[in-house]
Write a protein that holds these residues in place. Structure first.
Motif, short mmCIF file in Angstrom:
data_model
loop_
_atom_site.label_atom_id
_atom_site.label_comp_id
_atom_site.label_asym_id
_atom_site.label_seq_id
_atom_site.Cartn_x
_atom_site.Cartn_y
_atom_site.Cartn_z
N PHE A 54 11.99 -4.22 10.27
CA PHE A 54 12.37 -3.16 9.18
C PHE A 54 12.89 -3.82 7.79
N SER A 55 12.47 -3.30 6.33
CA SER A 55 12.66 -4.07 5.01
C SER A 55 11.69 -2.69 4.33
N PRO A 56 12.34 -2.95 2.96
CA PRO A 56 12.63 -1.71 1.37
C PRO A 56 10.99 -1.50 2.25
N ASP A 57 9.84 -1.74 2.79
CA ASP A 57 8.63 -1.47 3.06
C ASP A 57 8.90 0.15 3.66
N GLY A 58 9.65 -0.03 4.61
CA GLY A 58 9.34 1.00 5.65
C GLY A 58 11.21 2.10 5.20
N PHE B 234 24.61 -1.48 4.17
CA PHE B 234 23.82 -0.93 3.51
C PHE B 234 25.54 -1.02 2.61
N ASP B 235 26.54 -0.14 2.97
CA ASP B 235 27.40 0.44 2.81
C ASP B 235 27.94 -0.47 2.06
N ALA B 236 28.22 -1.65 3.00
CA ALA B 236 29.61 -2.93 2.74
C ALA B 236 29.12 -3.47 0.90
N GLY B 237 27.29 -3.15 1.08
CA GLY B 237 26.74 -3.84 -0.45
C GLY B 237 26.70 -2.77 -1.27
N ASP B 238 27.40 -1.97 -1.23
CA ASP B 238 27.56 -0.58 -2.39
C ASP B 238 26.07 0.08 -2.35
N LEU B 239 25.29 0.13 -0.90
CA LEU B 239 24.20 1.04 -0.76
C LEU B 239 23.89 2.16 -0.11
N MET B 240 23.15 3.56 -0.21
CA MET B 240 22.92 3.38 0.24
C MET B 240 21.95 4.13 1.65
N LEU B 241 21.78 3.70 2.99
CA LEU B 241 20.94 4.41 3.42
C LEU B 241 20.23 5.15 3.70
N ILE B 242 18.67 5.45 2.82
CA ILE B 242 18.62 7.28 2.70
C ILE B 242 17.62 7.78 4.36
N ASP B 243 17.45 6.89 4.41
CA ASP B 243 16.41 6.97 5.73
C ASP B 243 15.14 5.93 5.91
N PHE B 244 14.67 5.81 7.17
CA PHE B 244 14.17 5.32 7.49
C PHE B 244 13.31 4.88 8.70
N LYS B 245 12.22 4.07 9.17
CA LYS B 245 11.53 4.62 10.25
C LYS B 245 11.41 2.98 11.62
N SER C 40 0.70 -0.76 -0.52
CA SER C 40 -0.50 0.06 -0.12
C SER C 40 0.82 1.12 -0.03
N ALA C 41 0.45 2.37 -0.57
CA ALA C 41 1.35 3.18 -0.01
C ALA C 41 -0.10 4.81 -0.23
N PHE C 42 0.77 5.99 0.04
CA PHE C 42 -0.38 7.15 0.21
C PHE C 42 -1.49 7.15 1.82
N ASN C 43 -1.17 6.08 2.51
CA ASN C 43 -2.04 5.57 3.81
C ASN C 43 -3.31 4.86 3.36
N GLY C 44 -2.81 3.76 2.66
CA GLY C 44 -3.55 3.02 2.66
C GLY C 44 -4.20 3.42 0.63
N GLU C 45 -4.33 4.29 0.07
CA GLU C 45 -5.40 4.86 -1.17
C GLU C 45 -5.51 3.84 -2.07
N ARG C 46 -3.49 3.55 -1.78
CA ARG C 46 -3.12 1.99 -3.19
C ARG C 46 -3.34 1.44 -2.29
N VAL C 47 -3.59 0.19 -3.14
CA VAL C 47 -3.50 -1.54 -2.25
C VAL C 47 -3.28 -2.32 -3.42
N GLU C 48 -2.24 -2.94 -4.07
CA GLU C 48 -2.38 -3.74 -4.63
C GLU C 48 -1.07 -5.49 -3.80
N GLN C 49 -1.11 -6.24 -5.17
CA GLN C 49 -0.45 -7.39 -4.91
C GLN C 49 0.43 -8.07 -5.33
N LEU C 50 1.38 -8.06 -4.88
CA LEU C 50 2.92 -8.26 -5.07
C LEU C 50 3.62 -9.70 -4.73
N ASN D 235 10.00 -9.97 2.61
CA ASN D 235 10.01 -8.75 3.69
C ASN D 235 9.93 -10.12 4.97
N ASN D 236 9.63 -10.84 5.24
CA ASN D 236 9.57 -11.52 5.92
C ASN D 236 11.24 -12.02 6.75
#
Length: 237
Positions: free
Chosen positions: A193-197, A166-177, A33-43, A50-51
């Motif tokens: 903690f997953s790419p969702d958050g 993440f830096d060791a994987g040549d990735l940037m951790l931009i932000d998180f919650k 989901s995105a935009f506080n549940g306004e858009r929801v899809e199954q992937l 994520n688990n």
């Protein structure tokens, strides 16, 4: 330990009681989901990815001295966790400018923030998760000053550990919650903690490899999650 009564169904996870009042089962669903549940899809595969991603990260944090609610993986999309009394305040760290911070302050996306910023948001979908401060959190009874201080300390520990991972994987951790709760009087890291958050970019190309791919209709959402997982060593099989 078996899941029993459905306790809560969120946007992407379901929470079940167990025979032990101290523990719950989290089920990671394929809902996105995105935009506080306004858009929801199954992937397809999202719950499983994520688990496994979350289990890997929680174990890394535990090794660094951060107590989490994670106990053990039960299946491809289920995990056993401690039952926390959740604090309705999200802790957000930003290492680089993106998302709402860019919109609020007119910053350039990707601008490095040194030192990283730390913000609090009231967890309430109906209100759009508004930004709050420590004073409001204490006055409204969401948390004590001591609890908030411990949440901030732990959030910065998490940032130190994961930014390096993440830096060791040549990735940037931009932000998180992060979300925290109380377990037998202790502040404990909860939720997931997953790419969702969080936001994660490729260091060289700045390609977005997180939920922004869904928000911005960039495609290949789960493929991006799997790429991140592989680059930091998450076992997906």
């Amino acid at each position: 330990m078996q899941k029993q009564k459905l306790l809560y169904k969120g946007k992407a996870k379901s929470v079940f009681e167990t025979e032990d009042s101290d523990f719950l089962v989290l089920e990671f669903r394929d809902d996105t989901s995105a935009f506080n549940g306004e858009r929801v899809e199954q992937l397809a595969r999202k719950g499983q990815v994520n688990n496994r991603f979350n289990a890997f990260i929680m174990q890394k944090l535990a090794e660094a001295g951060v107590e989490t609610h994670f106990e053990k993986q039960l299946s491809d999309n289920e995990v056993l966790v401690k039952r926390l009394d959740m604090i309705p305040v999200e802790c957000v760290v930003r290492n680089f400018a993106a998302g709402s911070l860019v919109r609020r302050l007119g910053l350039e996306e990707g601008q490095e923030l040194s030192p990283p910023t730390y913000e609090l948001f009231f967890k309430d979908d109906a209100l759009g998760d508004p930004m709050v401060n420590e004073s409001l959190s204490i006055t409204l009874g969401w948390a004590t000053q001591e609890q908030l201080a411990e949440m901030q300390r732990l959030t910065y520990v998490v940032n130190d550990v994961l930014a390096k991972l993440f830096d060791a994987g040549d990735l940037m951790l931009i932000d998180f919650k992060l979300e925290f709760g109380v377990y037998h009087g202790r502040i404990v890291l909860g939720d997931e903690f997953s790419p969702d958050g969080c936001r994660i970019w490729d260091k060289a190309t700045k390609k977005k490899l997180d939920k922004d791919r869904f928000r911005q209709s960039l495609g290949d959402v789960i493929e991006a999650y799997e790429e991140v997982a592989q680059r930091i060593g998450v076992p997906l099989d």
